[in-house]
Structure formats: C-alpha cells, structure tokens
Design a protein around this motif. Structure first.
Motif: not given
Length: 242
Positions: A81-83, A110-111, A133-134, A136-138, A140-141
């Motif tokens: 997954h991506h976060g 990640t979360q 969630a946002i 977490s995406s950061q 992962e990036n």
C-alpha cells in the motif's frame, strides 16, 4: 450549508496538518533523550534527562524474524500500500460492527508512525484521522518502505517504559534486537496492540496467547516454515529478571 461544512473541514484539517514539520528532519531522527544547556560561551553547564529512554538502531540491526512478526501483527500489506490499506480498513470496520465495539483499528504502520510523531496529543476524531492519512502519504512519498519501518520500530512503544525495539529486546529478554528468536519476536510484536499490559506479569498468559496468534499468522503468510512454527510454539520464553 454544504459550503460552510466543507470550509470547516478544510480549515480543521489544515490546522492539524500544521503540526507536521518538514519531513527532512527524520533523515537524521534522534528523539530527545536529554537536554543539554550551554552558557553564552557555548560551554556545557548541565544535562537534563528526558522522559523517554531509547536507543536508535538501523533496520539492518533488527532481526528479520522481528520485522516479519511486526508486519504480521500490525500491517500485512505494508509493502503493497501507499500509507493506507483499504482492505485493512474494510476488515476492521466489519470486525468492529460484528463485535459492536472497537476490536481492530485498521491503521497501517505508516499511519501509526504519523500518529506517534505528529498527532499523539490530538483528540481522536475524523479530522485527525484524515490528517494522519495525508501525513502518511507524505511519509510514503519522502521515504522508502525500509526507512519507514526503521523509524516505526525505533518509535513504537512496547510497554513498561520500553520505547523502540532495542529497548524492548533488552527489557524483556536481555538481548539486542539482532538476537531475538522467532518465538521472542512474535511475543514482542504482540505487545504493540496493548502496550499497557506488556510489562505486567499478570497478563503474561494473555500475551503468550497473542504470541501464538502471531506465530500462526506468520506460518499462514509463509514467513516461517512448519518446522519453525512448531519449534517456536514449543520454545520456552526466558524473561529478563528485574
């Protein structure tokens, strides 16, 4: 009305995300173990111990058994997954609806890392979950999966004052994180969900039951062989005396 609600949500999430600093600081992350005080001439005059004791170690010094046990216990789809894990979220909702109370959280590693780093003092709400969630995406990036797992293992709380995997390995089994057996790794991984009970001897039977659940899943996910599973199930655990 809809516009007002949307504006409220946007501002609320923005305010939560202001807690997230430039992620580059995590490239050389060192939690505050103590504070050093210097005079005007840069001479050290005092060191004040912080509230958390932990030793930061690279992922290469954490046995693969422990890494896989944690993935089994907390986030099976971590590398996929991506976060955010939609399957995990859906499964958690279903389990919680059937049980009629919160049994599973559905949060990825990640979360959980984002929560521990940036939102630990925030009131648990939908707004906070969206901000997590946002963030977490950061994460992962910005980082590789290996770096995120390394940060998580050094950050997560394992109960009884043990912050980070090296501290936990030493506290429970008088070992370094590189020396943990499959059985010990499964036990420690099982403490993450309920850390308050981790260091309490009266909950040891429950923790060992959780360890067996982790071992069963590790075999199911092909992280260990049948022989390794059988040996780990039979292996006695020798806890560090205090």
């Amino acid at each position: 009305v809809c516009a007002s609600i949307a504006l409220y949500l946007f501002v609320s999430i923005w305010l939560e995300l202001r807690k997230v600093p430039d992620l580059s600081f995590l490239d050389h992350y060192q939690p505050v173990g103590y504070v050093q005080i210097y005079d005007r001439n840069d001479k050290l005059i005092a060191s004040i111990e912080g509230g958390e004791k932990r030793k930061i170690i690279p992922l290469s010094q954490v046995t693969k058994h422990l890494q896989r046990a944690v993935l089994t216990a907390e986030d099976r789809h971590f590398y996929e997954h991506h976060g955010i894990d939609p399957i995990g979220v859906a499964r958690a909702i279903l389990v919680n609806v059937v049980a009629r109370h919160a049994v599973q959280g559905g949060s990825t590693i990640t979360q959980q890392l984002a929560k521990n780093l940036f939102f630990e003092d925030s009131k648990r709400s939908l707004i906070t979950k969206i901000a997590e969630a946002i963030a977490s995406s950061q994460l992962e990036n910005h980082f590789t999966k290996e770096k995120i797992l390394e940060l998580y293992l050094n950050e997560v709380y394992f109960g009884n004052g043990a912050y980070g995997i090296e501290q936990a390995a030493n506290l429970y089994f008088d070992k370094s994180a590189s020396q943990l057996t499959i059985a010990e790794s499964a036990y420690i991984a099982g403490l993450i969900r309920w850390p308050a009970r981790g260091g309490d001897a009266q909950y040891r039977r429950e923790n060992i039951s959780r360890q067996h659940d982790v071992l069963d899943k590790m075999r199911e996910y092909a992280y260990i062989s049948d022989d390794q599973w059988d040996f780990a199930k039979q292996q006695p655990l020798f806890f560090k005396s205090r």
